[in-house]
Design a protein around this motif. Structure first.
Motif, PDB file in Angstrom:
ATOM      1  N   GLU A  94       0.844  -1.192   0.000  1.00 57.50           N
ATOM      2  CA  GLU A  94       0.000   0.000   0.000  1.00 57.50           C
ATOM      3  C   GLU A  94       0.880   1.244   0.000  1.00 57.50           C
ATOM      4  OE1 GLU A  94      -3.235   0.191  -0.032  1.00 57.50           O
ATOM      5  OE2 GLU A  94      -4.003  -1.772   0.569  1.00 57.50           O
ATOM      6  N   ILE A  95       0.734   2.111  -1.002  1.00 62.60           N
ATOM      7  CA  ILE A  95       1.461   3.372  -1.037  1.00 62.60           C
ATOM      8  C   ILE A  95       0.672   4.414  -0.254  1.00 62.60           C
ATOM      9  CG2 ILE A  95       2.331   5.230  -2.500  1.00 62.60           C
ATOM     10  CD1 ILE A  95       2.822   3.209  -4.696  1.00 62.60           C
ATOM     11  N   ASP A  96       1.280   4.916   0.823  1.00 58.20           N
ATOM     12  CA  ASP A  96       0.587   5.845   1.704  1.00 58.20           C
ATOM     13  C   ASP A  96       0.897   7.305   1.411  1.00 58.20           C
ATOM     14  OD1 ASP A  96      -0.593   3.765   3.147  1.00 58.20           O
ATOM     15  OD2 ASP A  96       1.164   3.541   4.433  1.00 58.20           O
ATOM     16  N   GLU A  97       2.161   7.601   1.032  1.00 61.14           N
ATOM     17  CA  GLU A  97       2.535   8.995   0.811  1.00 61.14           C
ATOM     18  C   GLU A  97       3.762   9.079  -0.082  1.00 61.14           C
ATOM     19  OE1 GLU A  97       3.628  10.880   4.457  1.00 61.14           O
ATOM     20  OE2 GLU A  97       4.973   9.275   5.088  1.00 61.14           O
ATOM     21  N   PHE A  98       4.076  10.313  -0.504  1.00 62.67           N
ATOM     22  CA  PHE A  98       5.252  10.570  -1.334  1.00 62.67           C
ATOM     23  C   PHE A  98       6.116  11.617  -0.639  1.00 62.67           C
ATOM     24  CE2 PHE A  98       2.030   8.933  -4.101  1.00 62.67           C
ATOM     25  CZ  PHE A  98       2.709   8.110  -4.983  1.00 62.67           C
ATOM     26  N   VAL A  99       7.424  11.353  -0.581  1.00 66.23           N
ATOM     27  CA  VAL A  99       8.338  12.250   0.121  1.00 66.23           C
ATOM     28  C   VAL A  99       9.559  12.525  -0.765  1.00 66.23           C
ATOM     29  CG1 VAL A  99       7.607  11.347   2.360  1.00 66.23           C
ATOM     30  CG2 VAL A  99       9.642  10.403   1.250  1.00 66.23           C
ATOM     31  N   ASP A 100      10.324  13.549  -0.405  1.00 66.23           N
ATOM     32  CA  ASP A 100      11.593  13.821  -1.077  1.00 66.23           C
ATOM     33  C   ASP A 100      12.627  12.806  -0.621  1.00 66.23           C
ATOM     34  OD1 ASP A 100      10.561  16.025  -2.390  1.00 66.23           O
ATOM     35  OD2 ASP A 100      11.145  17.412  -0.785  1.00 66.23           O
ATOM     36  N   ARG A 101      13.508  12.416  -1.540  1.00 69.67           N
ATOM     37  CA  ARG A 101      14.566  11.443  -1.196  1.00 69.67           C
ATOM     38  C   ARG A 101      15.437  11.951  -0.063  1.00 69.67           C
ATOM     39  NH1 ARG A 101      17.194   8.187   0.428  1.00 69.67           N
ATOM     40  NH2 ARG A 101      18.258   6.420  -0.551  1.00 69.67           N
ATOM     41  N   SER A 102      15.676  13.258  -0.043  1.00 68.86           N
ATOM     42  CA  SER A 102      16.531  13.841   0.991  1.00 68.86           C
ATOM     43  C   SER A 102      15.902  13.784   2.379  1.00 68.86           C
ATOM     44  CB  SER A 102      16.861  15.299   0.638  1.00 68.86           C
ATOM     45  OG  SER A 102      15.663  16.065   0.509  1.00 68.86           O
ATOM     46  N   ASP A 103      14.586  13.522   2.441  1.00 71.02           N
ATOM     47  CA  ASP A 103      13.914  13.434   3.741  1.00 71.02           C
ATOM     48  C   ASP A 103      14.216  12.129   4.471  1.00 71.02           C
ATOM     49  OD1 ASP A 103      12.783  15.883   3.336  1.00 71.02           O
ATOM     50  OD2 ASP A 103      10.820  15.114   2.699  1.00 71.02           O
ATOM     51  N   ILE A 104      14.704  11.130   3.749  1.00 69.54           N
ATOM     52  CA  ILE A 104      14.922   9.809   4.353  1.00 69.54           C
ATOM     53  C   ILE A 104      16.327   9.741   4.936  1.00 69.54           C
ATOM     54  CG2 ILE A 104      14.923   7.319   3.958  1.00 69.54           C
ATOM     55  CD1 ILE A 104      13.020   7.753   1.653  1.00 69.54           C
ATOM     56  N   ASP A 105      16.412   9.658   6.233  1.00 71.79           N
ATOM     57  CA  ASP A 105      17.690   9.532   6.931  1.00 71.79           C
ATOM     58  C   ASP A 105      18.329   8.198   6.533  1.00 71.79           C
ATOM     59  OD1 ASP A 105      19.704   8.998   8.884  1.00 71.79           O
ATOM     60  OD2 ASP A 105      18.705  10.342  10.295  1.00 71.79           O
ATOM     61  N   PRO A 106      19.588   8.193   6.065  1.00 68.29           N
ATOM     62  CA  PRO A 106      20.222   6.934   5.623  1.00 68.29           C
ATOM     63  C   PRO A 106      20.307   5.877   6.716  1.00 68.29           C
ATOM     64  CG  PRO A 106      21.828   8.729   5.759  1.00 68.29           C
ATOM     65  CD  PRO A 106      20.478   9.353   5.861  1.00 68.29           C
ATOM     66  N   ARG A 107      20.205   6.281   7.972  1.00 70.37           N
ATOM     67  CA  ARG A 107      20.243   5.285   9.056  1.00 70.37           C
ATOM     68  C   ARG A 107      19.010   4.384   9.035  1.00 70.37           C
ATOM     69  NH1 ARG A 107      20.966   9.109  14.163  1.00 70.37           N
ATOM     70  NH2 ARG A 107      19.393  10.224  12.953  1.00 70.37           N
ATOM     71  N   TYR A 108      17.956   4.821   8.364  1.00 73.02           N
ATOM     72  CA  TYR A 108      16.720   4.036   8.338  1.00 73.02           C
ATOM     73  C   TYR A 108      16.719   2.992   7.222  1.00 73.02           C
ATOM     74  CZ  TYR A 108      14.568   7.059  11.819  1.00 73.02           C
ATOM     75  OH  TYR A 108      14.283   7.705  12.994  1.00 73.02           O
ATOM     76  N   LEU A 109      17.690   3.056   6.317  1.00 71.59           N
ATOM     77  CA  LEU A 109      17.726   2.119   5.199  1.00 71.59           C
ATOM     78  C   LEU A 109      18.201   0.742   5.663  1.00 71.59           C
ATOM     79  CD1 LEU A 109      19.401   4.453   2.549  1.00 71.59           C
ATOM     80  CD2 LEU A 109      16.960   4.119   2.978  1.00 71.59           C
ATOM     81  N   ILE A 110      17.503  -0.317   5.250  1.00 68.88           N
ATOM     82  CA  ILE A 110      17.895  -1.676   5.627  1.00 68.88           C
ATOM     83  C   ILE A 110      18.461  -2.412   4.426  1.00 68.88           C
ATOM     84  CG2 ILE A 110      17.155  -3.880   6.582  1.00 68.88           C
ATOM     85  CD1 ILE A 110      14.961  -2.467   8.083  1.00 68.88           C
ATOM     86  N   ARG A 111      17.616  -2.816   3.486  1.00 66.53           N
ATOM     87  CA  ARG A 111      18.105  -3.560   2.321  1.00 66.53           C
ATOM     88  C   ARG A 111      17.152  -3.353   1.146  1.00 66.53           C
ATOM     89  NH1 ARG A 111      16.613  -7.162   6.118  1.00 66.53           N
ATOM     90  NH2 ARG A 111      14.709  -8.375   5.765  1.00 66.53           N
TER      91      ARG A 111
END
Length: 307
Positions: A94-111
């Motif tokens: 389910e796609i809930d929202e759209f954000v800027d790539r720069s908004d995603i803190d790299p610490r939250y990336l898993i795989r």
């Protein structure tokens, strides 16, 4: 052999839905791995599940999960109880929202995972979702249930498909304050900053992953090939550690050290050859002679785990 999907379901943007399949985008199966052996017999080590107090082996049907409250005190949780609270897979991202790539803190990336249409239907709907994300230059944030747990997933277009990256929840990310609070406040002088910037400019380039070689993996392959050939293993000398006494002098020396290579042509293809050589080096481990390996080089990557 065609890749096997880790998950199949549907991708949904409002009322637009299409069947999709999800595949792992990374793999570590080609890395050298070791078995544990009995030094006396050369046999592999087998692990047994035993009672920590009695030492008796416990059959699988008698093993249950338990949450430790304190030392030697556990709350037993049965398989049936876990199934009762498990999230029912909706088989839908389910796609809930759209954000800027720069908004995603790299610490939250898993795989990352590759996402593509599943089957012959739904390609039109998939293309609409993909191109909408691309045209808006956004990242789609959705939810997906994998192994009974709900995950946050960030969707981005890549070529004709999508890349979905699983994200961590806030409680999984540690605060930087407990690690950075004790770092001293140091004023960096303009001269030091200018020298450091000069070094950066000399080393400036584009990120090209194929240029980088896994030196440890190469050393492992070399070690195994030498032992296979019965050659003596001699330890390599390591550079002595040096302490920085004068930071300004160290920066000046760094500028001089890096100036010479910067004038010459960039060895763009040399690292690529070294990286490709990693797979070639493994051929002797698999029982092939170097000449045979060169003559019969397969199109697919060789299996590296055979070492």
């Amino acid at each position: 052999m065609a890749p096997r999907a880790n998950w199949k379901g549907f991708l949904r943007l409002s009322l637009v839905t299409c069947p999709v399949a999800l595949y792992p985008a990374t793999s570590e199966s080609e890395k050298i791995s070791f078995n544990q052996l009995n030094r006396q017999t050369g046999h592999r080590i087998k692990y047994l599940k035993v009672d920590a107090d009695t030492g008796d082996e416990v059959p699988n049907e008698d093993i249950v999960k338990g949450y430790q409250l304190e030392k030697d005190q556990f709350i037993e949780v049965t398989k049936e109880e876990l199934e009762e609270i498990a999230l029912e897979s909706t088989r839908t991202i389910e796609i809930d929202e759209f954000v800027d790539r720069s908004d995603i803190d790299p610490r939250y990336l898993i795989r990352p995972y590759y996402i593509r249409p599943d089957g012959k239907v739904g390609h039109d709907a998939f293309a609409v979702i993909r191109e909408t994300i691309r045209e808006m230059n956004k990242v789609a944030i959705g939810r997906v249930v994998l192994t009974n747990r709900e995950h946050i997933v960030a969707l981005e277009p890549m070529d004709k498909g999508l890349v979905g990256t699983l994200l961590r929840y806030p409680y999984e990310v540690r605060s930087e304050a407990e690690y950075f609070d004790e770092i001293q406040d140091v004023k960096v002088t303009k001269d030091m900053l200018d020298l450091a910037k000069h070094i950066v400019n000399q080393k400036a380039g584009r990120f090209e992953p194929e240029k980088f070689e896994d030196h440890y993996e190469t050393a492992l392959i070399d070690l195994i090939n030498q032992k296979r050939a019965g050659k003596p293993i001699t330890p390599k000398s390591r550079p002595a550690a040096t302490n920085v006494v004068d930071l300004m002098e160290a920066l000046r020396r760094s500028v001089g050290k890096d100036a010479a290579p910067a004038k010459g042509p960039k060895p763009a293809k040399k690292p690529k050859k070294a990286s490709a050589g990693q797979t070639e080096m493994l051929m002797p481990i698999e029982g092939k002679k170097p000449k045979e390996a060169a003559a019969k080089k397969p199109a697919a990557r060789p299996q590296r785990k055979s070492a």
